[in-house]
Scaffold this motif. Structure first.
Motif, PDB file in Angstrom:
ATOM      1  N   LYS A  29       0.846  -1.193   0.000  1.00 44.34           N
ATOM      2  CA  LYS A  29       0.000   0.000   0.000  1.00 44.34           C
ATOM      3  C   LYS A  29       0.883   1.246   0.000  1.00 44.34           C
ATOM      4  O   LYS A  29       1.949   1.271   0.618  1.00 44.34           O
ATOM      5  CB  LYS A  29      -0.912  -0.003   1.223  1.00 44.34           C
ATOM      6  N   GLN A  30       0.433   2.279  -0.683  1.00 46.52           N
ATOM      7  CA  GLN A  30       1.205   3.509  -0.799  1.00 46.52           C
ATOM      8  C   GLN A  30       0.438   4.746  -0.361  1.00 46.52           C
ATOM      9  O   GLN A  30       1.032   5.721   0.061  1.00 46.52           O
ATOM     10  CB  GLN A  30       1.665   3.701  -2.256  1.00 46.52           C
ATOM     11  N   VAL A  31      -0.887   4.733  -0.449  1.00 43.45           N
ATOM     12  CA  VAL A  31      -1.696   5.908  -0.105  1.00 43.45           C
ATOM     13  C   VAL A  31      -2.152   5.770   1.342  1.00 43.45           C
ATOM     14  O   VAL A  31      -3.071   5.022   1.651  1.00 43.45           O
ATOM     15  CB  VAL A  31      -2.905   6.039  -1.052  1.00 43.45           C
ATOM     16  N   ARG A  42      -0.205  11.295 -10.098  1.00 39.50           N
ATOM     17  CA  ARG A  42       0.997  11.489 -10.913  1.00 39.50           C
ATOM     18  C   ARG A  42       1.740  10.175 -11.156  1.00 39.50           C
ATOM     19  O   ARG A  42       2.809  10.170 -11.769  1.00 39.50           O
ATOM     20  CB  ARG A  42       1.946  12.484 -10.239  1.00 39.50           C
ATOM     21  N   SER A  43       1.163   9.089 -10.668  1.00 40.75           N
ATOM     22  CA  SER A  43       1.863   7.810 -10.747  1.00 40.75           C
ATOM     23  C   SER A  43       1.657   7.127 -12.097  1.00 40.75           C
ATOM     24  O   SER A  43       0.723   7.428 -12.837  1.00 40.75           O
ATOM     25  CB  SER A  43       1.374   6.875  -9.636  1.00 40.75           C
ATOM     26  N   GLN A  44       2.546   6.187 -12.383  1.00 38.20           N
ATOM     27  CA  GLN A  44       2.436   5.401 -13.600  1.00 38.20           C
ATOM     28  C   GLN A  44       1.158   4.568 -13.588  1.00 38.20           C
ATOM     29  O   GLN A  44       0.495   4.402 -14.610  1.00 38.20           O
ATOM     30  CB  GLN A  44       3.649   4.489 -13.747  1.00 38.20           C
ATOM     31  N   ALA A  45       0.802   4.037 -12.413  1.00 35.00           N
ATOM     32  CA  ALA A  45      -0.400   3.209 -12.311  1.00 35.00           C
ATOM     33  C   ALA A  45      -1.656   3.996 -12.664  1.00 35.00           C
ATOM     34  O   ALA A  45      -2.553   3.488 -13.347  1.00 35.00           O
ATOM     35  CB  ALA A  45      -0.518   2.626 -10.907  1.00 35.00           C
ATOM     36  N   TYR A  46      -1.748   5.233 -12.206  1.00 39.14           N
ATOM     37  CA  TYR A  46      -2.914   6.060 -12.509  1.00 39.14           C
ATOM     38  C   TYR A  46      -3.016   6.324 -14.004  1.00 39.14           C
ATOM     39  O   TYR A  46      -4.092   6.190 -14.604  1.00 39.14           O
ATOM     40  CB  TYR A  46      -2.836   7.384 -11.744  1.00 39.14           C
ATOM     41  N   HIS A  47      -1.891   6.690 -14.629  1.00 39.49           N
ATOM     42  CA  HIS A  47      -1.897   6.958 -16.062  1.00 39.49           C
ATOM     43  C   HIS A  47      -2.254   5.697 -16.861  1.00 39.49           C
ATOM     44  O   HIS A  47      -2.997   5.769 -17.841  1.00 39.49           O
ATOM     45  CB  HIS A  47      -0.531   7.503 -16.499  1.00 39.49           C
ATOM     46  N   GLU A 313      -6.890   4.209  -0.646  1.00 37.58           N
ATOM     47  CA  GLU A 313      -6.129   3.811   0.535  1.00 37.58           C
ATOM     48  C   GLU A 313      -5.998   2.295   0.638  1.00 37.58           C
ATOM     49  O   GLU A 313      -5.084   1.779   1.282  1.00 37.58           O
ATOM     50  CB  GLU A 313      -6.790   4.363   1.799  1.00 37.58           C
ATOM     51  N   HIS A 314      -6.888   1.556  -0.003  1.00 28.76           N
ATOM     52  CA  HIS A 314      -6.836   0.099   0.051  1.00 28.76           C
ATOM     53  C   HIS A 314      -6.059  -0.506  -1.119  1.00 28.76           C
ATOM     54  O   HIS A 314      -5.861  -1.722  -1.162  1.00 28.76           O
ATOM     55  CB  HIS A 314      -8.262  -0.469   0.047  1.00 28.76           C
ATOM     56  N   ALA A 315      -5.651   0.322  -2.074  1.00 26.25           N
ATOM     57  CA  ALA A 315      -4.986  -0.195  -3.264  1.00 26.25           C
ATOM     58  C   ALA A 315      -3.545  -0.598  -2.946  1.00 26.25           C
ATOM     59  O   ALA A 315      -2.892  -0.015  -2.072  1.00 26.25           O
ATOM     60  CB  ALA A 315      -5.002   0.858  -4.370  1.00 26.25           C
ATOM     61  N   ILE A 316      -3.062  -1.606  -3.658  1.00 24.65           N
ATOM     62  CA  ILE A 316      -1.665  -2.014  -3.552  1.00 24.65           C
ATOM     63  C   ILE A 316      -1.004  -1.814  -4.907  1.00 24.65           C
ATOM     64  O   ILE A 316      -1.655  -1.817  -5.955  1.00 24.65           O
ATOM     65  CB  ILE A 316      -1.527  -3.482  -3.102  1.00 24.65           C
ATOM     66  N   PHE A 317       0.309  -1.615  -4.874  1.00 26.78           N
ATOM     67  CA  PHE A 317       1.067  -1.308  -6.079  1.00 26.78           C
ATOM     68  C   PHE A 317       2.325  -2.153  -6.105  1.00 26.78           C
ATOM     69  O   PHE A 317       2.844  -2.541  -5.067  1.00 26.78           O
ATOM     70  CB  PHE A 317       1.443   0.178  -6.115  1.00 26.78           C
ATOM     71  N   SER A 322       2.680   0.470 -11.090  1.00 24.46           N
ATOM     72  CA  SER A 322       3.707   1.094 -10.254  1.00 24.46           C
ATOM     73  C   SER A 322       3.247   2.431  -9.696  1.00 24.46           C
ATOM     74  O   SER A 322       2.578   3.211 -10.387  1.00 24.46           O
ATOM     75  CB  SER A 322       4.983   1.284 -11.086  1.00 24.46           C
ATOM     76  N   PHE A 323       3.643   2.696  -8.448  1.00 21.35           N
ATOM     77  CA  PHE A 323       3.344   3.979  -7.815  1.00 21.35           C
ATOM     78  C   PHE A 323       4.422   5.019  -8.118  1.00 21.35           C
ATOM     79  O   PHE A 323       4.330   6.154  -7.678  1.00 21.35           O
ATOM     80  CB  PHE A 323       3.202   3.798  -6.306  1.00 21.35           C
ATOM     81  N   GLU A 324       5.432   4.635  -8.881  1.00 20.02           N
ATOM     82  CA  GLU A 324       6.482   5.574  -9.257  1.00 20.02           C
ATOM     83  C   GLU A 324       5.891   6.677 -10.143  1.00 20.02           C
ATOM     84  O   GLU A 324       4.976   6.428 -10.935  1.00 20.02           O
ATOM     85  CB  GLU A 324       7.589   4.846 -10.016  1.00 20.02           C
ATOM     86  N   PRO A 325       6.395   7.908 -10.010  1.00 20.10           N
ATOM     87  CA  PRO A 325       5.871   8.995 -10.857  1.00 20.10           C
ATOM     88  C   PRO A 325       6.244   8.781 -12.320  1.00 20.10           C
ATOM     89  O   PRO A 325       7.282   8.186 -12.623  1.00 20.10           O
ATOM     90  CB  PRO A 325       6.558  10.246 -10.277  1.00 20.10           C
ATOM     91  N   VAL A 326       5.395   9.246 -13.211  1.00 19.24           N
ATOM     92  CA  VAL A 326       5.701   9.149 -14.636  1.00 19.24           C
ATOM     93  C   VAL A 326       6.866  10.079 -14.944  1.00 19.24           C
ATOM     94  O   VAL A 326       6.967  11.179 -14.403  1.00 19.24           O
ATOM     95  CB  VAL A 326       4.477   9.504 -15.493  1.00 19.24           C
TER      96      VAL A 326
END
Length: 433
Positions: A29-31, A42-47, A313-317, A322-326
């Motif tokens: 989890k990251q959030v 701003r993360s790669q996963a979101y994009h 808040e429940h998401a895992i990456f 990836s939660f890394e920024p693009v």
């Protein structure tokens, strides 16, 4: 620095460090606070998530659930996972008997649900091992996304956070190259449809409450069936949004379109007209055209579901999502439906030699190019196919470690194909209610 013999891990690159971290920690989890929401968008996963939703929406325009679309053998094997989950649900339907006659109904349902979750954990990984090609190093990550898609065993509820994890699972299948561009339509209209039908049964069987952001325009356990249901109807639609509540329309087309199937389900389970049981949805369906309905739903999904702390808040990456920024942020693409697909078809008519390769050249999300395990562990890449069983098992167990061991939804899994099903289930004995 690299050499012909391998990687010098005394001076590792950023990519090697990241890959080693994924191997050791697994999905996490990251959030954890509202401030992390800015990192999420701003993360790669979101994009990748936005790109996958938009491109899938374009692909399924004009397609019906009951009409022919490409279904590969890989897709059929993935759908078989749900056959076993349906069977487990029948086995663990709460039943009152003499042994628990004094137990309240709610407590009985919660206990049965947690039991189903425990068996589901094991089933998911066993079936993924069978469904996905051998030596896929992403199987742990995909399994973690999938088994978080069916609710929360601690709070005993279900919501868009769980649907997001199934979206990560679908997106990850394409990112890993397990599903290809030709699987895009079937992933939404076949695999995702199987998931939604199972979720409905889970919710009814165990009376799961909704865990969602109250700002969402859809008062339901999930959101994507409405979004992709509107996308289906954005081209060659046989009825308008305002007509979809009519009984003759529902009867004629409920097997063909996701959104009609859902409307019928809402009316039956909540006992009333759509304006009474789902006012916000009814208001959205007063918009004249389906592309406009899609745009309204898509905007609400981004603002009040994907960007809701209660969801993320429940998401895992991990590595695929990836939660890394693009590295080079670009404007997020939106799906403009309706005539958009017709223009694409006209373009292909101008270049007919490219038409048959259209889907092969247009995957719904970019492919993830991962490093081989031997590379980011500091070993030279093997040129032989003969590997000892011990080294392969050690590496597989390392991949499948779970970061948050206290999470009841995060039980570690160590596959042993030689063990029978009963023996393998005993590893979850301490994970019950």
């Amino acid at each position: 620095m690299s050499s012909k013999l391998g990687y010098d891990v005394t001076d590792p690159t950023v990519h090697v460090l990241r890959a080693s971290s994924f191997m050791q920690n697994g999905p996490s989890k990251q959030v954890r606070s509202l401030e992390d929401l800015d990192r999420w968008v701003r993360s790669q996963a979101y994009h990748d998530t936005i790109a996958y939703i938009s491109n899938t929406s374009r692909a399924i325009q004009g397609h019906r659930l009951t009409r022919d679309f490409p279904v590969t053998e890989q897709m059929r094997r993935l759908c078989e996972i749900f056959d076993g989950l349906e069977h487990l649900l029948v086995e663990h339907t709460p039943k009152a008997d003499e042994s628990n006659a004094s137990m309240p109904v709610g407590q009985l349902r919660s206990r049965s649900y947690r039991t189903w979750m425990q068996h589901m954990f094991q089933h998911v990984f066993n079936k993924l091992d069978d469904a996905i090609h051998e030596n896929c190093k992403h199987i742990n990550e995909l399994g973690q996304y999938l088994r978080r898609s069916f609710g929360n065993a601690t709070s005993v509820d279900f919501g868009p956070a769980n649907e997001l994890m199934f979206l990560f699972f679908l997106c990850g299948l394409f990112r890993a190259g397990i599903l290809l561009a030709k699987d895009t339509v079937a992933a939404a209209l076949m695999l995702f449809d199987r998931y939604i039908h199972l979720v409905r049964r889970l919710v009814i069987t165990y009376a799961l409450p909704i865990a969602k952001d109250p700002m969402s325009s859809v008062d339901d356990y999930y959101f994507l069936p409405y979004l992709w249901g509107a996308a289906q109807l954005s081209l060659d639609c046989p009825f308008t949004p305002m007509e979809c509540e009519q009984s003759k329309v529902i009867e004629s087309y409920r097997q063909d379109y996701m959104i009609l199937n859902i409307i019928e389900h809402l009316q039956k389970t909540r006992g009333g007209q759509l304006s009474e049981v789902a006012f916000h949805l009814w208001s959205i369906l007063s918009i004249p055209t389906w592309p406009q309905v899609y745009n309204g739903l898509e905007r609400n999904y981004r603002d009040h579901v994907l960007c809701s702390f209660r969801t993320v808040e429940h998401a895992i990456f991990c590595e695929l999502m990836s939660f890394e920024p693009v590295f080079s942020p670009s404007q997020l693409e939106r799906a403009y439906l309706g005539q958009d697909r017709q223009k694409n078809e006209e373009d292909m008519e101008l270049e007919p030699r490219y038409a048959k390769f259209h889907w092969e050249l247009s995957p719904p999300v970019s492919r993830y190019n991962s490093m081989e395990p031997e590379s980011f562990l500091g070993f030279p890449q093997s040129t032989t196919e003969n590997k000892s069983d011990d080294s392969e098992d050690d590496r597989l167990c390392m991949v499948r470690q779970i970061a948050n061991e206290t999470d009841p939804n995060s039980t570690s899994f160590f596959p042993d194909r030689r063990a029978n099903t009963n023996d393998s289930l005993t590893s979850f004995g301490n994970d019950g209610p």
